[in-house]
Design an enzyme around this catalytic site. Structure first.
Site, PDB file in Angstrom:
ATOM      1  N   ARG A  67     -38.895  71.141 -26.085  1.00  0.00           N
ATOM      2  CA  ARG A  67     -39.506  71.945 -27.133  1.00  0.00           C
ATOM      3  C   ARG A  67     -38.411  72.363 -28.112  1.00  0.00           C
ATOM      4  O   ARG A  67     -37.229  72.416 -27.757  1.00  0.00           O
ATOM      5  CB  ARG A  67     -40.165  73.202 -26.560  1.00  0.00           C
ATOM      6  CG  ARG A  67     -41.291  72.939 -25.558  1.00  0.00           C
ATOM      7  CD  ARG A  67     -41.833  74.262 -25.030  1.00  0.00           C
ATOM      8  NE  ARG A  67     -42.944  74.096 -24.120  1.00  0.00           N
ATOM      9  CZ  ARG A  67     -42.834  74.044 -22.789  1.00  0.00           C
ATOM     10  NH1 ARG A  67     -41.639  74.168 -22.224  1.00  0.00           N
ATOM     11  NH2 ARG A  67     -43.896  73.893 -22.023  1.00  0.00           N
ATOM     12  N   LYS A  90     -40.916  78.028 -21.234  1.00  0.00           N
ATOM     13  CA  LYS A  90     -41.796  79.175 -21.433  1.00  0.00           C
ATOM     14  C   LYS A  90     -41.743  80.088 -20.216  1.00  0.00           C
ATOM     15  O   LYS A  90     -41.708  79.631 -19.075  1.00  0.00           O
ATOM     16  CB  LYS A  90     -43.230  78.704 -21.679  1.00  0.00           C
ATOM     17  CG  LYS A  90     -43.432  78.009 -23.020  1.00  0.00           C
ATOM     18  CD  LYS A  90     -44.887  77.685 -23.265  1.00  0.00           C
ATOM     19  CE  LYS A  90     -45.089  77.097 -24.654  1.00  0.00           C
ATOM     20  NZ  LYS A  90     -46.507  76.767 -24.919  1.00  0.00           N
ATOM     21  N   HIS A 116     -42.003  68.595 -32.558  1.00  0.00           N
ATOM     22  CA  HIS A 116     -42.916  68.366 -31.441  1.00  0.00           C
ATOM     23  C   HIS A 116     -43.326  66.895 -31.359  1.00  0.00           C
ATOM     24  O   HIS A 116     -43.743  66.428 -30.285  1.00  0.00           O
ATOM     25  CB  HIS A 116     -44.152  69.267 -31.577  1.00  0.00           C
ATOM     26  CG  HIS A 116     -44.504  69.966 -30.304  1.00  0.00           C
ATOM     27  ND1 HIS A 116     -43.638  70.818 -29.645  1.00  0.00           N
ATOM     28  CD2 HIS A 116     -45.614  69.914 -29.538  1.00  0.00           C
ATOM     29  CE1 HIS A 116     -44.214  71.280 -28.543  1.00  0.00           C
ATOM     30  NE2 HIS A 116     -45.404  70.740 -28.455  1.00  0.00           N
ATOM     31  N   ARG A 136     -41.191  65.296 -28.844  1.00  0.00           N
ATOM     32  CA  ARG A 136     -41.604  65.654 -27.476  1.00  0.00           C
ATOM     33  C   ARG A 136     -42.836  64.849 -27.061  1.00  0.00           C
ATOM     34  O   ARG A 136     -42.906  64.343 -25.933  1.00  0.00           O
ATOM     35  CB  ARG A 136     -41.882  67.154 -27.421  1.00  0.00           C
ATOM     36  CG  ARG A 136     -42.364  67.674 -26.056  1.00  0.00           C
ATOM     37  CD  ARG A 136     -42.398  69.198 -26.102  1.00  0.00           C
ATOM     38  NE  ARG A 136     -43.230  69.802 -25.078  1.00  0.00           N
ATOM     39  CZ  ARG A 136     -42.811  70.078 -23.847  1.00  0.00           C
ATOM     40  NH1 ARG A 136     -41.582  69.770 -23.474  1.00  0.00           N
ATOM     41  NH2 ARG A 136     -43.624  70.662 -22.974  1.00  0.00           N
ATOM     42  N   HIS A 171     -44.643  71.710 -17.940  1.00  0.00           N
ATOM     43  CA  HIS A 171     -46.004  72.235 -18.049  1.00  0.00           C
ATOM     44  C   HIS A 171     -46.379  72.956 -16.754  1.00  0.00           C
ATOM     45  O   HIS A 171     -46.200  72.407 -15.656  1.00  0.00           O
ATOM     46  CB  HIS A 171     -47.006  71.104 -18.288  1.00  0.00           C
ATOM     47  CG  HIS A 171     -46.988  70.571 -19.678  1.00  0.00           C
ATOM     48  ND1 HIS A 171     -47.496  69.342 -20.028  1.00  0.00           N
ATOM     49  CD2 HIS A 171     -46.508  71.111 -20.839  1.00  0.00           C
ATOM     50  CE1 HIS A 171     -47.333  69.138 -21.319  1.00  0.00           C
ATOM     51  NE2 HIS A 171     -46.738  70.196 -21.829  1.00  0.00           N
ATOM     52  N   TYR A 222     -52.057  63.322 -22.408  1.00  0.00           N
ATOM     53  CA  TYR A 222     -51.323  62.076 -22.625  1.00  0.00           C
ATOM     54  C   TYR A 222     -51.963  60.896 -21.919  1.00  0.00           C
ATOM     55  O   TYR A 222     -51.646  59.749 -22.217  1.00  0.00           O
ATOM     56  CB  TYR A 222     -49.865  62.245 -22.176  1.00  0.00           C
ATOM     57  CG  TYR A 222     -49.136  63.258 -23.017  1.00  0.00           C
ATOM     58  CD1 TYR A 222     -48.743  62.952 -24.320  1.00  0.00           C
ATOM     59  CD2 TYR A 222     -48.889  64.541 -22.549  1.00  0.00           C
ATOM     60  CE1 TYR A 222     -48.106  63.895 -25.109  1.00  0.00           C
ATOM     61  CE2 TYR A 222     -48.245  65.480 -23.333  1.00  0.00           C
ATOM     62  CZ  TYR A 222     -47.858  65.149 -24.614  1.00  0.00           C
ATOM     63  OH  TYR A 222     -47.243  66.084 -25.404  1.00  0.00           O
TER      64      TYR A 222
END
Length: 313
Positions: free
Chosen positions: A159, A186, A256, A259, A282, A291
């Site tokens: 990210r 995150k 992004h 990514r 994730h 994806y």
């Protein structure tokens, strides 16, 4: 706890000091849940904007109809379904916090349904386009820095905020594994990512010049600006835009995009959804599953071109 006064007619920045319940929730998000600064600021803006929009003098006035009105007013203002749903999600989580704190008896936003939205597939570059973007050669500090940044973003699926927060000590050398990168994602969750050959080469060339910058305020920052400060998200995005134009890629490319390209290319080659989830950081597999649609499109194209019964006349 004093009743939060109305914030109509005041700015969000001024109003945040007048709403102790929002302040308590923001503290919970920042300190307890350890959400990123960007996310916390966004939650604050959303909540104070909603309160101003609904002209609430007290959050205890909030009911199901006012929550539904958030959706209606969002439509009137021309907001996208995604933006409206974000407002509703933030409000729903905030109300649940108020229930836990016994400020509200129940969550009025709990049963308000989100707006239906079509989920666009992430944009990505194909392998040839990615190679074209990264095939620039410069031996000056800025050129080597940019090469290392882009190779690392694509090679590790980072990210933008993860890239700009990297420090020198986040790069680790292993005798058998080679280089790995410690990434803070995150919620400050850390993960280790292997650094590929091309990214390692670009990083090594950049670090040879990076060593001349010592004794700075941002001495630990991996990527520095001309002013010898840690690069900002905006600066990285601008450099990517520069190289996209320089390499004649006539399409909109964001950090992004790199990514998404990483995730798509790894999944197409490995079909290992769990592995891609770990590499991307994730929390939920459902986030990574988008994806699989991209992967299916790739397989569908191959099928259409290769199968004798699929070929069009």
């Amino acid at each position: 706890m004093p009743v939060p006064p109305s914030i109509s007619g005041t700015s969000v920045d001024d109003a945040q000091h007048d709403d102790p319940w929002v302040a308590d929730y923001i503290h919970e998000c920042a300190v307890v849940r350890q959400l990123s600064k960007h996310t916390v600021n966004n939650y604050r803006r959303q909540l104070l904007g909603i309160r101003s929009m609904l002209e609430l003098s007290d959050w205890r006035e909030l009911g199901i109809e006012q929550c539904k009105r958030v959706l209606h007013l969002g439509h009137q203002r021309g907001l996208s379904a995604r933006s409206i749903n974000l407002q509703l999600t933030v409000l729903r989580n905030f109300c649940q916090f108020l229930v836990k704190q016994k400020h509200l008896a129940s969550n009025p936003a709990k049963n308000v349904h989100s707006v239906k939205q079509n989920k666009p597939l992430p944009k990505q570059l194909n392998v040839d386009e990615m190679g074209m973007l990264l095939e620039f050669k410069r031996d000056d500090f800025i050129g080597l820095r940019d090469k290392a940044m882009l190779e690392l973003m694509y090679g590790c699926g980072l990210r933008l905020s993860e890239l700009t927060s990297l420090n020198l000590h986040d790069i680790e050398e292993h005798s058998q594994q080679g280089q790995t990168l410690r990434v803070s994602g995150k919620g400050n969750k850390q993960r280790m990512i292997p650094v590929g050959r091309k990214a390692a080469q670009a990083l090594g060339a950049y670090l040879k010049l990076r060593t001349q910058y010592s004794g700075l305020d941002d001495d630990n920052a991996l990527f520095l600006s001309k002013q010898k400060r840690r690069l900002s998200n905006r600066q990285v995005a601008n450099r990517l835009e520069h190289w996209a134009k320089q390499q004649t890629l006539y399409q909109q490319i964001s950090p992004h995009t790199l990514r998404h390209s990483f995730a798509t290319h790894v999944l197409e080659s490995s079909n290992d959804l769990r592995g891609v989830q770990e590499l991307l950081g994730h929390a939920n597999l459902s986030t990574t599953q988008v994806y699989t649609h991209l992967n299916f499109q790739h397989l569908s194209d191959v099928y259409d071109k290769a199968h004798p019964r699929a070929k069009k006349k």
